[in-house]
Every structure is written in C-alpha cells, then in structure tokens.
Design a protein around this motif. Structure first.
Motif, short mmCIF file in Angstrom:
data_model
loop_
_atom_site.label_atom_id
_atom_site.label_comp_id
_atom_site.label_asym_id
_atom_site.label_seq_id
_atom_site.Cartn_x
_atom_site.Cartn_y
_atom_site.Cartn_z
N TYR A 198 40.88 35.53 33.23
CA TYR A 198 41.03 34.86 34.53
C TYR A 198 40.56 33.41 34.46
N LEU A 199 39.53 33.16 33.67
CA LEU A 199 38.99 31.80 33.59
C LEU A 199 39.93 30.84 32.89
N VAL A 200 40.60 31.29 31.81
CA VAL A 200 41.51 30.38 31.12
C VAL A 200 42.74 30.10 31.99
N LEU A 201 43.17 31.08 32.80
CA LEU A 201 44.27 30.81 33.73
C LEU A 201 43.83 29.79 34.79
N ALA A 202 42.60 29.95 35.27
CA ALA A 202 42.10 29.00 36.28
C ALA A 202 42.03 27.59 35.71
N ARG A 203 41.61 27.47 34.46
CA ARG A 203 41.55 26.13 33.85
C ARG A 203 42.95 25.53 33.75
N ALA A 204 43.94 26.33 33.37
CA ALA A 204 45.30 25.81 33.29
C ALA A 204 45.81 25.39 34.67
N VAL A 213 49.45 37.98 29.97
CA VAL A 213 49.23 37.05 31.08
C VAL A 213 48.94 37.88 32.33
N VAL A 214 47.69 37.86 32.77
CA VAL A 214 47.29 38.65 33.93
C VAL A 214 47.72 37.94 35.21
N PRO A 215 47.77 38.63 36.36
CA PRO A 215 48.11 37.96 37.62
C PRO A 215 47.15 36.80 37.91
N GLY A 216 47.68 35.74 38.51
CA GLY A 216 46.92 34.51 38.64
C GLY A 216 46.41 34.17 40.02
N GLY A 217 46.49 35.10 40.98
CA GLY A 217 46.04 34.79 42.34
C GLY A 217 44.56 34.49 42.42
N TYR A 218 43.74 35.29 41.75
CA TYR A 218 42.30 35.02 41.75
C TYR A 218 42.00 33.72 41.03
#
Length: 666
Positions: A64-70, A84-89
């Motif tokens: 989740y953290l690497v998605l948030a950084r992107a 690739v996990v869901p990105g809402g959070y």
C-alpha cells in the motif's frame, strides 16, 4: 392589574427566551463535547503508536505504501505483494507521502491519517445511536467505547485498509438509513448519493468493498421495484454508485500501468473458484463459522446481541422499513464477506485461517453499537432472550470450528499478530485456546447483561463505563503485547540499507533469495529510486539497475555470489557477518574505475545474544547476502548488529510479524 399582567407577560417572555437560548446552545455544546472526545481519541491512538517508524506487516503495508508514493508523484517500483493491490487506501494516504520524503516521517504521517479516520467511529456511532432512540449522554459513552474496541484500534496501528474500513462501513449504513427513512426529499437524495459514493470507493479500497457494492445495488434495485424510496433519490444513488465504481476501475488501470511488472490482484477469482469447488465445502463452512465466532468473541458477546437483535427486527412488521432493511444488511453483509474470505484464503497451514479475524473486523464497531442499543432499550425479558440466543450462536460457531477444523487447531502455525483478541481473552500469547477465549467473552457478556437486566435498570451507566474501561485496557494490553514487539525487526527495514550502503536514489536489483521481509521493506525505503526482485540464477539484472544485492556464497570469494555478472559490475562491499554481498555497476563501465572489494569488519553481537559463526547449525539468521556499493564503507559503530545475531528469527519477520500471505491475498 394591568401592571401585574404586564409584569407576568414580561416574565413569561423572559422564560421563553431563556428556554430558546438553552435549546439553541444545547446542540453546540453537544458537538463541542463530541469534538473534544474525538480529538482525545486521536491523541490516544497517536500515543499508542509513538514508537512506530517502520512497517511491520510484510508485504501488506509495503504494497500500500509504494502505491501511495506513486500516487503522490513518486517513482513506481516493484510491488512487494507480487500483485497490484487496490489503491483506494493508498490514494487516501498519498498526501502524507507527498509532504514527507523521509520514509520514517512519511510512515508516521500515514499512521496519523489512520488515527484521524479511525477515530471518526465516535461521531458516526453517536449519530447511529441517536437514530435508535438512545439518549445523548449514553449514546456518546457507547460510541466512544465502540471506537476504542481492539478491532477498531489495533489495525489502525498499521498501514492497512482495515484502519479505515470500520468508519467507512458506519458511514455507508448511515447513508442507507437516510435514503430509506421517511423525511425530506433533499435529505434522502443526499443519503442515496453518499451511499453510492461510499460503496464505489469501498471497491477501490479492498475486495471486501465489492460485497458492499453488490449489496448496495441489490437494495437500490428492490427500492426501485417496490417503491421504497423516491425514484429520483434511487436513480441518483445508482448513478453515484456507477460513477464511483468506474473511478475505482480507472484507478486500478492507472496503477496497473504504473506497476506493469506485476499482475493485478486475483482475490476475486480465487474466491469464485473456491465457491465452485464442492470438495472444499467442509473447509469453507468451518472457516465461515470460525470468522463469525471470532467476530462475536472479539466484541465480548455484545456484537452477538447485535446479530440477534437485527434478526428479531426482521420479524416485526410494525418496525419502520428503514430499520428492517438496515438490519437485514447488517446480517447479510458479514456472512457474504466471511464466505468470500473463506474461499479466497490459501491453504498455507496457518491456524488463524480457521478463525480469521481481520476480514470481519470492520463489522465489530457497528455490531457493538447495535448490541449496546439493545442493552439500553430492550425490556428485561427480550434482553435475556437475546443473551441466550447469543450464547447459542457462540456455541454453535465454536462447535462447528472444533468439528470441521479438528486437528488443524492444534497442529497448524499460530501467529499472534493474526489472533490478538482471542489471545488477550485466553491470557496466552503463545497458543490458541478456543474454549478459554469463549468462556472469557461470555463472562464479560454475563457481567454486562446481569446488572442491566436487574429491576430498575439503574446499573446501565455503570455497565457502560465498565465496558469503556475494559475496552481501553484490552486495547493497551494488545498494543504492548502484539504491536510493540514488532519494533525488533527494524534491521530488515532500516538496518539492511545502512549495512548495504544503499542510497535513497539507487536503482537496486535484490536477489529473490534474500529474506522476504528485506525484499518487501526496500521497495518503500528506496524512496527516490526503485527496486527489482531478481532470480540471478535465471535472470539478469535490469539494464537500469546500478546496484545489486545478493546472498553471500556458501563457498568461494564474494564474486562467486554472481558468477554471471555482466561486464562493468564489481563487488564493492562484502559483509560476512550480515551475510551480504553488494555489487555496483561502474558508471564508466571501466574496470579501473571500480573500487576494491572491502571486507566488512566483524561486528560484536547485540547485548544478551551469543555469537555464532554464520551458517552454523542453529544460527537463527537466513542464508548470507552479498552487497555491491561504491560509496565509502560506514564505520562499524553506525551499522546495526549482524543479522545472524539478532534475537529473532527471519521466519518471525516474514510470517509471525506480518501476514506473509502468498501474492494476491492481501
């Protein structure tokens, strides 16, 4: 007489004025009290996580953290979860990573966002209880207790979707009730819009959100066909659901394009495949019963009263439609989520798979609120009937787990992180005890219902206060015994890059033979560069990479760690103590420009540990590692203790500390 009449009139007007002022001031005072309590709960949550600076649950938090950084404008990297996990959070916490580039500071800001959202269970719970007819002061006390339940606090101490889902669920239920309840069209339309938007956002947060969206669509279809709601409000709710679901799909596609090396999450297809596999029927039923058992026990039986109260509402025709539909939704949704989780979770020999706590934790505050409302409002005979039904429900689910899970409860791996509530109730942090946990939860239930059921109901305020104290105690104990011990594996997050001499802007190829926790953590720690996970026996390093980290070879010099190293790569750091070898690509691809191999000096063991030569029998560390780096070697005093001498095993990092799920089961 005229003067007396005038004086009487003035007095009556003055009294009316004072009454009106009190009536106007009362809501303002009430909401100022709510705001004060909300900020107090936020501060309490921040106090509990004051020492947390690194992720602990690998690979979930890292993913989740690497998605948030992107999403915050950073660079894409390898997905720690393998999918690739869901990105809402991640979208919600992305501003925290935009504000801070230091990984430790960014992580603390993410946990602060968790605290702000998770504490909103208090005002949302207050609104829900006021709609059930509970008075202001008791409703405030019960809502505060619900937001302090261990399931509502524990998961907010990690960068996980479960931190925000309880508040999201409560908001969703309130919007559903607003849509169905008689009242002005404007209010019902706003409720329908909120219902659709929250359900669509839930899809982007976690696969459990799909269940909320399906239930929402079903309710809207019934409302449209049977005329439960104004057509305009229903159509607007459907449009909001469609728009937010489309946004969730577009977000998923965007992230998939950014992280094209990883496949999309396959939890939904795994759940569907498991449902269609009749050979797994016994396992699935046992897991569903186990999840319902844990949900009821983790709310000390009060949530079970909530279940039985909702079931009773469905049988009473005189109850308004809004209450009956919401009760049906509260009953159906956890069962659907439990069924999906039971079929989607892999067979990885974890004991908690049979009584999985995490996926139903979002329902704990809502069911606790319903059960507490029953304690405050139901007459004595009805309350005793619901209590007896709750005991029967717990007994049925527990017996089903014992019969269907059988020996697995004794032989499969116990993970403390996955079973915090039952461990607290049983008083054992090293093993699972279904009967002992059940007995403790039912004892709390009996102590709660007994005084309330007494004539006069004078004990209700005292029971509410006692439950609040119990909730705070349970949350603090679980934090100390379960959350804070995770401070030990910091080496895999911050010690490893220091030992390897990695910089935040390095492009690092990590060997897939490295410990899983080390691999996952670096994807977030290398904040301006990126990492790849490479099987160097079968694959070559990516052309962009300038650093490679491999395990120390069992035999031979450090260069034997990568026999097929391309021209221009050379070993710049060899660390036998931490079992690492670091390679670095020469910028000019000139062998003369490559620094000489530096052997790291031996580092004394951490206090209280016994030094063992790396690779000896009984050594707790993983296979050795090899690092390559061209910057100066850090002095021994700045390097953490050798990985082989840390007082915990690598397996405890990858499995006991975190979820450790296979890819796609976030």
């Amino acid at each position: 007489m005229p003067l007396a009449a005038a004086e009487t009139t003035d007095r009556s007007r003055s009294a009316e004025s004072r009454t009106e002022r009190r009536r106007t001031a009362r809501p303002a005072a009430r909401w100022s009290t709510v705001l004060t309590l909300y900020l107090t709960e936020v501060a309490f949550r921040l106090f509990l996580i004051r020492h947390r600076v690194v992720p602990r649950v690998h690979p979930d938090e890292d993913a989740y953290l690497v998605l948030a950084r992107a999403l915050a404008g950073g660079r894409a990297t390898a997905s720690p979860a393998g999918v690739v996990v869901p990105g809402g959070y991640s979208l919600l916490v992305a501003p925290a990573l935009a504000l801070a580039h230091d990984p430790a500071t960014a992580y603390r800001l993410v946990l602060a966002v968790n605290a702000l959202v998770a504490a909103s269970v208090l005002p949302l719970g207050l609104l829900a209880l006021r709609r059930t007819g509970v008075a202001d002061l008791p409703a405030l006390a019960v809502a505060g207790t619900a937001s302090l339940l261990p399931p509502a606090v524990f998961y907010s101490q990690f960068a996980l979707t479960d931190a925000i889902l309880p508040a999201l669920l409560l908001g969703w239920l309130l919007c559903l009730h607003s849509l169905l309840r008689d009242g002005p069209l404007r209010r019902r339309t706003a409720g329908g819009a909120g219902l659709g938007l929250l359900a669509g956002y839930a899809i982007s947060v976690h696969d459990r959100g799909v269940v909320l969206a399906v239930v929402t669509a079903g309710v809207l279809l019934l409302a449209l066909v049977r005329g439960w709601t104004p057509r305009a409000a229903t159509l607007l709710a459907g449009a909001a659901l469609g728009a937010s679901a489309t946004a969730a799909v577009l977000l998923a596609r965007y992230l998939q394009d950014r992280f094209s090396d990883a496949p999309p999450s396959s939890v939904g297809s795994q759940a569907l495949t498991g449902m269609l596999n009749t050979a797994l029927l016994d396992r699935t039923c046992g897991r569903v019963l186990g999840q319902l058992w844990y949900l009821t026990v983790s709310t000390w039986g009060i949530g079970g009263i909530g279940f039985t109260a909702c079931a009773a509402l469905l049988m009473q025709r005189h109850i308004p439609l809004a209450e009956r539909v919401v009760a049906a939704v509260i009953l159906i949704t956890p069962i659907l989520v439990a069924g999906g989780a039971a079929t989607a979770l892999p067979e990885d020999h974890r004991l908690d798979d049979n009584v999985y706590a995490r996926y139903l934790s979002l329902f704990a505050p809502a069911l606790f609120l319903v059960g507490s409302a029953a304690l405050h409002r139901l007459p004595r005979p009805s309350l005793l009937r619901h209590t007896a039904a709750t005991v029967g429900l717990v007994g049925l689910c527990g017996s089903g787990v014992l019969v269907l899970a059988g020996h697995r409860l004794r032989t499969e791996q116990f993970l403390l992180w996955a079973l915090p509530d039952s461990s607290f109730l049983a008083g054992d942090w090293h093993a699972f005890h279904l009967l002992r946990s059940t007995a403790a939860a039912l004892a709390v239930l009996a102590l709660s219902v007994g005084p309330v059921a007494a004539p006069g109901r004078r004990a209700v305020p005292y029971v509410t206060a006692a439950l609040a104290v119990w909730a705070v105690t349970a949350t603090c104990v679980i934090t100390v015994r379960v959350s804070q011990p995770g401070l030990e594996p910091r080496w895999s997050v911050t010690g490893f890059p220091r030992a390897a001499g990695l910089r935040p802007d390095d492009l690092v190829a990590l060997s897939s033979s490295l410990p899983r926790a080390v691999q996952c953590a670096q994807a977030f720690q290398i904040d301006r560069g990126r990492v790849w996970y490479v099987d160097f026996a079968r694959q070559s390093a990516p052309s962009e990479a300038n650093v490679a980290v491999l395990p120390t070879p069992r035999h031979g010099p450090p260069t034997a760690s990568w026999p097929r190293a391309p021209r221009g790569w050379s070993v710049v750091r060899s660390d036998p103590a931490n079992r690492l070898v670091v390679w670095r690509r020469d910028a000019s691809r000139s062998p003369q420009a490559s620094p000489a191999i530096r052997a790291m000096p031996a580092i004394p063991p951490a206090p209280g540990t016994t030094a063992r030569p790396a690779g000896t029998a009984g050594a707790p560390g993983p296979p050795g590692l090899v690092l390559i780096r061209s910057d100066p070697v850090a002095p021994p005093s700045s390097i953490p203790p050798p990985f082989s001498e840390l007082p915990f095993r690598t397996r405890a990092i990858t499995r006991v500390v975190g979820e450790g799920r296979r890819p796609g089961t976030h």
